[in-house]
Design an enzyme around this catalytic site. Structure first.
Site, mmCIF file in Angstrom:
data_model
loop_
_atom_site.group_PDB
_atom_site.id
_atom_site.type_symbol
_atom_site.label_atom_id
_atom_site.label_comp_id
_atom_site.label_asym_id
_atom_site.label_seq_id
_atom_site.Cartn_x
_atom_site.Cartn_y
_atom_site.Cartn_z
ATOM 1 N N ASP A 90 -12.431 9.029 -26.783
ATOM 2 C CA ASP A 90 -12.925 8.498 -25.580
ATOM 3 C C ASP A 90 -13.275 7.121 -26.103
ATOM 4 O OD1 ASP A 90 -14.861 9.556 -27.855
ATOM 5 O OD2 ASP A 90 -16.982 8.712 -27.270
ATOM 6 N N GLU A 155 -17.410 10.853 -29.405
ATOM 7 C CA GLU A 155 -17.786 9.579 -30.735
ATOM 8 C C GLU A 155 -18.269 7.985 -30.301
ATOM 9 O OE1 GLU A 155 -17.575 7.103 -34.364
ATOM 10 O OE2 GLU A 155 -16.423 7.229 -32.319
HETATM 11 N N1 BES Z 1 -13.197 3.255 -34.838
HETATM 12 C C1 BES Z 1 -15.281 2.988 -35.347
HETATM 13 C C2 BES Z 1 -15.642 3.087 -36.490
HETATM 14 C C3 BES Z 1 -15.219 2.205 -37.848
HETATM 15 C C4 BES Z 1 -15.574 0.626 -36.959
HETATM 16 C C5 BES Z 1 -14.583 1.768 -38.664
HETATM 17 C C6 BES Z 1 -15.060 -0.597 -37.385
HETATM 18 C C7 BES Z 1 -14.436 1.100 -39.813
HETATM 19 C C8 BES Z 1 -14.307 0.025 -39.321
HETATM 20 C C9 BES Z 1 -15.870 4.442 -34.523
HETATM 21 O O1 BES Z 1 -15.053 4.943 -33.425
HETATM 22 C C10 BES Z 1 -17.253 3.774 -33.697
HETATM 23 O O2 BES Z 1 -17.128 2.624 -33.668
HETATM 24 N N2 BES Z 1 -18.159 4.326 -34.333
HETATM 25 C C11 BES Z 1 -19.081 4.122 -33.965
HETATM 26 C C12 BES Z 1 -20.539 5.478 -34.886
HETATM 27 C C13 BES Z 1 -21.089 4.911 -33.821
HETATM 28 C C14 BES Z 1 -21.212 5.078 -31.643
HETATM 29 C C15 BES Z 1 -22.193 6.632 -33.814
HETATM 30 C C16 BES Z 1 -20.113 3.015 -34.678
HETATM 31 O O3 BES Z 1 -19.252 2.691 -35.680
HETATM 32 O O4 BES Z 1 -20.886 1.965 -34.482
HETATM 33 ZN ZN ZN Z 2 -13.197 5.365 -33.045
#
Ligand code: BES
Ligand code: ZN
Length: 468
Positions: A90, A155
């Site tokens: 997603d 996610e």
């Molecule tokens: N890929 C990101 C996580 C990430 C961002 C890791 C920057 C390292 C550096 C992931 O898909 C993401 O954005 N996760 C969300 C999770 C949330 C919606 C529960 C986030 O971090 O905001």
């Molecule tokens: Zn991600």
């Protein structure tokens, strides 16, 4: 068998690898918006088919009460080590749409970068895994270990049903190690392995005043204004001098880094002007006093306002007292903080600040826990060797400020250590207009992941022998 065979295969098929990713990026799998539910499902099916094409056997959609995940596996020999790859299919919403140079779901290559929503977060990084598997299967006919793959569909909207999915499917998902490519390296020539992610807690706040917008002359001065009330409540959630969060109990469980951890953070390269450039040209960094920026991102919790609304913001003026105002709050959490506990505390602080004359609601949202992964685990060391083969130098160890709640689920529910081996760059603009994946990182990432399976097969086997 040398490993040059894998590199040669990847080099000669790279153009097709890019073309396939361009196709996968055409499907608008925005999980947060119910209007796109059918597209998320279509996307899941696209990844299911791609997993089969790459050489995985058996690929199914796993249904949840939300969006479907994709599961696939290739079990070579039960006596070999098994790795589980996690990723997500997603993507984030695309607004503001007019800031995209090319449409978010019509990916385009410009100057060595592929631009499109999901290019790096995370469709492109899942695609790297599929192509690394394909390289093994096509060049050698078989993988050196057992592989399982789970690609989640929720996610980006909070993984609401993922804990339940892992509990239900734990037998099928069982593996020796989890491998996740959904993070970034420090810089193109400075490869890194991520060893920690923050958690997340959320609260949505509404301030309800009059039942309809009122004339600000006929009623102004005698009726509470929801925008004014909201602004005061939100402003009170930080101390203006220390920048600490004022919510009672917010820091109660925060793990204080010891000298060794602070030395770890001090080794992460940090360049202030480069960081400010990556942050869109901000004139200065701000934050709690006494902490360097890598620590602020990796070891300190935050409370942020992700959106705020209320009243009229169109052209010209409209003299009203708006009926409602609202805001979305999210907190990044560090080890030992609990998302439900923090969301409850933030909600309670908001309600406690509500003045007379309005009705305030504060609804906690699903969150996720922070995670720290073991650097000395043989799987992390195997990943380090795989990176060194392709980048010509050992990776540095970092912690990132973002969140991938399922990583913690796998460690808590199934005791699985995680290797966080992503190939984004800090300027990829994830979650923003003009998200990109640098094609050189895409190509290198595929090769690292192909080598990873060789290194892991050896590394996990010898550590199993050492244990027995
Ligand atoms: N890929 C990101 C996580 C990430 C961002 C890791 C920057 C390292 C550096 C992931 O898909 C993401 O954005 N996760 C969300 C999770 C949330 C919606 C529960 C986030 O971090 O905001
Ligand atoms: Zn991600």
């Amino acid at each position: 068998m040398t490993t040059d065979d894998l590199d040669a295969y990847c080099a000669s098929h790279q153009d097709r690898f890019v073309a396939e990713l361009v196709e996968a990026l055409r499907i608008p799998s925005i999980s947060a918006d119910p209007a796109y539910a059918a597209e998320v499902r279509r996307n899941a099916d696209h990844f299911r088919q791609a997993a089969l094409d790459a050489g995985l056997q058996r690929a199914d959609l796993i249904e949840t009460s939300g969006h479907p995940a994709v599961y696939a596996e290739r079990i070579v020999d039960p006596s070999l080590p098994t790795a589980l790859i996690y990723g997500h299919h997603d993507v984030q919403p695309v607004d503001p749409l007019d800031e995209w140079t090319s449409p978010p779901f019509e990916a385009e290559v410009r100057d060595g970068n592929l631009y499109g929503r999901g290019a790096v977060d995370d469709k492109g990084q899942v695609w790297m895994h599929l192509k690394a598997i394909e390289a093994h299967v096509r060049t050698r006919g078989e993988l050196p270990l057992n592989l399982k793959l789970i690609v989640e569909g929720e996610e980006e909207s909070g993984s609401e049903h993922f804990d339940e999915l892992v509990e239900r499917e734990r037998r099928r998902l069982h593996a020796d190690v989890l491998v996740v490519s959904d993070t970034a390296v420090i810089a193109p020539g400075v490869p890194s392995l991520c060893t920690g992610l923050r958690g997340l807690a959320g609260v949505e706040v509404w301030v309800h005043g009059p039942s309809v917008d009122l004339h600000s002359g006929a009623f102004g001065g005698a009726v509470a204004n929801p925008v004014d009330v909201l602004a005061r409540i939100l402003a009170g959630l930080h101390d203006p001098v220390t920048r600490l969060v004022t919510v009672p109990g917010f820091y109660d469980d925060v793990h204080e880094p010891d000298a060794e951890e602070r030395a770890f953070f001090a080794r992460i390269p940090y360049d202030d002007s480069e960081f400010r450039r990556l942050a869109g040209g901000v004139p200065a960094t701000v934050g709690e006093q006494g902490w360097a920026v890598p620590e602020l991102l990796g070891a300190r919790p935050t409370l942020e306002f992700n959106g705020i609304w209320g009243g009229y913001s169109g052209p010209g003026s409209k003299t009203i007292i708006p009926a409602t105002a609202g805001a979305k709050i999210s907190c990044r959490l560090v080890p030992n903080q609990d998302p439900d506990d923090i969301a409850r505390k933030v909600a309670a602080a908001v309600l406690a600040a509500a003045p007379a004359g309005v009705r305030v609601t504060a609804e906690p949202k699903a969150g996720g826990r922070p995670v720290v992964t073991p650097i000395d685990h043989p799987a992390v060391q195997a990943a380090s060797r795989a990176v060194a083969r392709v980048f010509g130098k050992n990776p540095l160890f970092t912690r990132e400020g973002g969140s991938i709640p399922p990583v913690e689920t796998f460690s808590r529910v199934m005791g699985m250590p995680a290797v966080l081996l992503g190939f984004g760059l800090p300027d990829d603009r994830i979650h923003a207009p003009n998200e990109k994946f640098t094609l050189d990182m895409y190509a290198k990432g595929i090769r690292v992941l192909a080598h990873l399976w060789d290194e892991l097969a050896v590394g996990l086997r010898s550590s199993a022998v050492a244990r027995s």
